[in-house]
Scaffold this motif. Structure first.
Motif, mmCIF file in Angstrom:
data_model
loop_
_atom_site.group_PDB
_atom_site.id
_atom_site.type_symbol
_atom_site.label_atom_id
_atom_site.label_comp_id
_atom_site.label_asym_id
_atom_site.label_seq_id
_atom_site.Cartn_x
_atom_site.Cartn_y
_atom_site.Cartn_z
ATOM 1 N N LYS A 152 0.844 -1.212 0.000
ATOM 2 C CA LYS A 152 0.000 0.000 0.000
ATOM 3 C C LYS A 152 0.873 1.252 0.000
ATOM 4 N N PRO A 153 0.308 2.393 -0.386
ATOM 5 C CA PRO A 153 1.109 3.627 -0.327
ATOM 6 C C PRO A 153 1.572 3.920 1.104
ATOM 7 N N SER A 154 2.754 4.487 1.253
ATOM 8 C CA SER A 154 3.243 4.841 2.586
ATOM 9 C C SER A 154 2.308 5.861 3.232
ATOM 10 N N PRO A 155 2.207 5.816 4.571
ATOM 11 C CA PRO A 155 1.276 6.719 5.262
ATOM 12 C C PRO A 155 1.888 8.083 5.570
ATOM 13 N N THR A 156 1.188 9.130 5.235
ATOM 14 C CA THR A 156 1.648 10.479 5.550
ATOM 15 C C THR A 156 0.717 11.157 6.555
ATOM 16 N N ARG A 157 -0.361 10.485 6.888
ATOM 17 C CA ARG A 157 -1.285 11.003 7.907
ATOM 18 C C ARG A 157 -1.675 9.860 8.830
ATOM 19 N N ALA A 158 -2.025 10.230 10.077
ATOM 20 C CA ALA A 158 -2.392 9.201 11.053
ATOM 21 C C ALA A 158 -3.561 8.364 10.543
ATOM 22 N N GLU A 159 -4.502 8.998 9.829
ATOM 23 C CA GLU A 159 -5.662 8.217 9.349
ATOM 24 C C GLU A 159 -5.222 7.068 8.438
ATOM 25 N N HIS A 160 -4.111 7.244 7.706
ATOM 26 C CA HIS A 160 -3.626 6.169 6.835
ATOM 27 C C HIS A 160 -3.097 4.997 7.677
ATOM 28 N N VAL A 161 -2.382 5.347 8.752
ATOM 29 C CA VAL A 161 -1.834 4.303 9.634
ATOM 30 C C VAL A 161 -2.988 3.556 10.302
ATOM 31 N N ILE A 162 -3.970 4.329 10.761
ATOM 32 C CA ILE A 162 -5.116 3.723 11.455
ATOM 33 C C ILE A 162 -5.826 2.749 10.506
ATOM 34 N N LYS A 163 -6.030 3.178 9.264
ATOM 35 C CA LYS A 163 -6.729 2.326 8.287
ATOM 36 C C LYS A 163 -5.971 1.015 8.091
ATOM 37 N N ASP A 164 -4.640 1.087 7.964
ATOM 38 C CA ASP A 164 -3.868 -0.119 7.639
ATOM 39 C C ASP A 164 -3.555 -0.987 8.863
ATOM 40 N N LEU A 165 -3.280 -0.371 10.007
ATOM 41 C CA LEU A 165 -2.645 -1.143 11.081
ATOM 42 C C LEU A 165 -3.409 -1.188 12.408
ATOM 43 N N LYS A 166 -4.535 -0.495 12.509
ATOM 44 C CA LYS A 166 -5.296 -0.538 13.775
ATOM 45 C C LYS A 166 -5.708 -1.990 14.050
ATOM 46 N N ALA A 288 -13.498 13.701 -15.954
ATOM 47 C CA ALA A 288 -13.463 12.336 -15.412
ATOM 48 C C ALA A 288 -14.267 12.327 -14.124
ATOM 49 N N ASP A 289 -14.440 11.141 -13.522
ATOM 50 C CA ASP A 289 -15.257 11.064 -12.302
ATOM 51 C C ASP A 289 -14.578 11.770 -11.130
ATOM 52 N N VAL A 290 -13.267 11.552 -10.993
ATOM 53 C CA VAL A 290 -12.535 12.183 -9.889
ATOM 54 C C VAL A 290 -11.242 12.792 -10.445
ATOM 55 N N VAL A 291 -11.088 14.100 -10.328
ATOM 56 C CA VAL A 291 -9.855 14.762 -10.787
ATOM 57 C C VAL A 291 -9.164 15.357 -9.560
ATOM 58 N N LEU A 292 -7.944 14.925 -9.279
ATOM 59 C CA LEU A 292 -7.214 15.443 -8.114
ATOM 60 C C LEU A 292 -5.887 16.035 -8.569
ATOM 61 N N ALA A 293 -5.540 17.203 -8.015
ATOM 62 C CA ALA A 293 -4.268 17.845 -8.374
ATOM 63 C C ALA A 293 -3.216 17.501 -7.323
ATOM 64 N N LEU A 294 -2.039 17.106 -7.777
ATOM 65 C CA LEU A 294 -0.929 16.815 -6.857
ATOM 66 C C LEU A 294 -0.287 18.087 -6.347
ATOM 67 N N GLY A 295 -0.379 19.144 -7.180
ATOM 68 C CA GLY A 295 0.281 20.398 -6.852
ATOM 69 C C GLY A 295 0.693 21.036 -8.154
ATOM 70 N N SER A 296 1.503 22.081 -8.043
ATOM 71 C CA SER A 296 1.935 22.757 -9.257
ATOM 72 C C SER A 296 2.979 21.929 -9.993
ATOM 73 N N LYS A 297 2.918 21.940 -11.303
ATOM 74 C CA LYS A 297 3.912 21.256 -12.142
ATOM 75 C C LYS A 297 5.323 21.749 -11.832
ATOM 76 N N LYS A 298 5.397 23.009 -11.359
ATOM 77 C CA LYS A 298 6.709 23.616 -11.125
ATOM 78 C C LYS A 298 7.267 23.260 -9.744
ATOM 79 N N ALA A 303 4.279 18.094 -4.849
ATOM 80 C CA ALA A 303 3.719 16.841 -5.369
ATOM 81 C C ALA A 303 4.120 15.672 -4.469
ATOM 82 N N ALA A 304 5.389 15.685 -4.016
ATOM 83 C CA ALA A 304 5.870 14.616 -3.125
ATOM 84 C C ALA A 304 5.034 14.592 -1.848
ATOM 85 N N LYS A 305 4.770 15.763 -1.329
ATOM 86 C CA LYS A 305 4.032 15.856 -0.065
ATOM 87 C C LYS A 305 2.605 15.305 -0.194
ATOM 88 N N ASN A 306 1.991 15.514 -1.358
ATOM 89 C CA ASN A 306 0.582 15.120 -1.540
ATOM 90 C C ASN A 306 0.390 13.741 -2.132
#
Ligand code: TXA
Ligand code: MG
Length: 355
Positions: A152-166, A288-298, A303-306
């Motif tokens: 799974k993607p690495s967790p960057t928020r507590a909610e991600h850890v809770i979802k995977d490992l609680k 599309a059904d869901v369009v999400l921006a990672l951040g600015s192209k520049k 982008a890494a953070k998101n």
């Protein structure tokens, strides 16, 4: 197992009690997830074989995939490594505490179960205050992979850890100031020429300023050849993967938008739910059904953070297919592209060539 979820707050007194308890769990051979400046880690006492084994079980991680050992003082390097070159010392001085992991020849005290049977050990000194304090109070070294279920993607928020490992670990320390968002740069300092095994926030150029020539594991350059065997065992696994099928789309901005919209239209026509991973500059151009921006192209750092949170949002939105724009492979962009290519299982569409 009941997982205690504890927030690190402003009150020194309350924090003291939380850290004391977390450190007690580590010393007793238990598992504690904690924030670092890169991603959340899943920690255990690095000198305790049985504790390290629990990490593999909780994550569902293959046992040949070694763990990074986290330290709180630079001099602890000498307790874990049998040889510390002058270059390694210079890197430690320049980039620690921070998002850099060094591979060194291991000392006898490091269990082989932590190093996946290798004679080398991965060492990192994190800069996040919660990570540093947990290590110090535990009075040991902490072996910690990213605190996600394997694959799974690495967790960057507590909610991600809770979802995977609680329910699978003893405690989660919550402090969502995980600013970098992708895992540390790994550089192998155990061989003649330093070699990057995993790109990260600390770039090749920054390492070269300190060391001179630095190589990159050739397997990382061969984006399209899945059979190339990377030197960091963990880099060979399908990683960072969202549940949906994902493809990267390369080309000029105009071609990319055009290609993704055409592919998305076709998929939606047959009833598929489609996601697009865009940039702030292009998001409005997609249908599309869901369009999400990672951040600015520049801004690859943004982008890494998101990145991982966005991948997990696509999972939550239950899309069947994700089309993603690519980033320039410069500086932090190299690390972002490394993760995107893995998330997409190496599927790259060149717009203008193939529709
Ligand atoms: O930022 C990070 O590095 C995070 C935080 C928690 O510190 N940790 C992390 O750990 O990303 P993990 O286990 O998800 O990734 C560790 C990587 C794996 O690809 C593993 O194969 C590689 O490091 N590794 C560990 N020890 C190694 C060794 N002795 N030789 C080569 N690669 C090694
Ligand atoms: Mg990981």
């Amino acid at each position: 197992m009941e997982t205690q979820i504890c927030c690190i707050g402003d009150s020194q007194e309350e924090n003291q009690a939380v850290y004391r308890q977390a450190a007690g769990i580590i010393r007793a051979g238990g598992l504690v997830a904690f924030p670092t400046e890169t991603v959340y880690g899943l920690g255990a006492n690095a000198l305790d074989e049985a504790a390290a084994a629990k990490i593999y079980a909780a994550k569902g991680r293959p046992s040949d995939n070694p763990l990074i050992v986290h330290i709180a003082r630079q001099e602890d390097l000498y307790a874990l490594a049998s040889e510390v070159s002058e270059g390694a010392l210079r890197l430690a001085e320049k980039f620690w505490p921070g998002p850099l992991t060094m591979i060194l020849k291991k000392a006898a005290s490091v269990p082989l179960s932590v190093t996946g049977g290798l004679q080398t050990v991965a060492v990192r000194m994190p800069s996040h205050p919660a990570a540093a304090r947990l290590i110090r109070e535990s009075q040991t070294y902490i072996a910690a992979p990213s605190a996600n279920l394997s694959g799974k993607p690495s967790p960057t928020r507590a909610e991600h850890v809770i979802k995977d490992l609680k329910g699978r670990i003893d405690m989660i320390l919550v402090d969502d100031t995980v600013d970098i968002g992708i895992e540390s740069t790994i550089v192998d300092m155990s061989a003649e020429t330093p070699m990057i095994l995993r790109p990260g926030f600390i770039t090749k150029e920054q390492l070269e300023c300190v060391l001179g020539t630095v190589q990159t594991d050739p397997a990382l350059e061969k984006d399209l050849e899945e059979k190339a065997v990377p030197k960091a065992p963990g880099m060979k696994y399908k990683h960072y993967a969202p549940a949906a099928d994902m493809a990267l789309v390369e080309g000029t901005q105009e071609d990319v938008i055009c290609t993704i919209n055409a592919l998305a239209k076709e998929e939606m026509r047959v009833g598929k739910r489609v996601g697009v991973m865009a940039s702030t500059e292009t998001a409005a151009a997609y249908h599309a059904d869901v369009v999400l921006a990672l951040g600015s192209k520049k801004d690859a750092a943004q982008a890494a953070k998101n990145l991982y949170a966005v991948l997990r949002t696509f999972d939550k939105e239950a899309v069947d297919k994700i089309y993603a724009e690519v980033f320039e492979k410069e500086n932090v962009g190299a690390a972002v592209m490394n993760r995107l290519i893995k998330a997409a299982g190496h599927t790259i569409i060149r717009s203008g060539e193939k529709k």
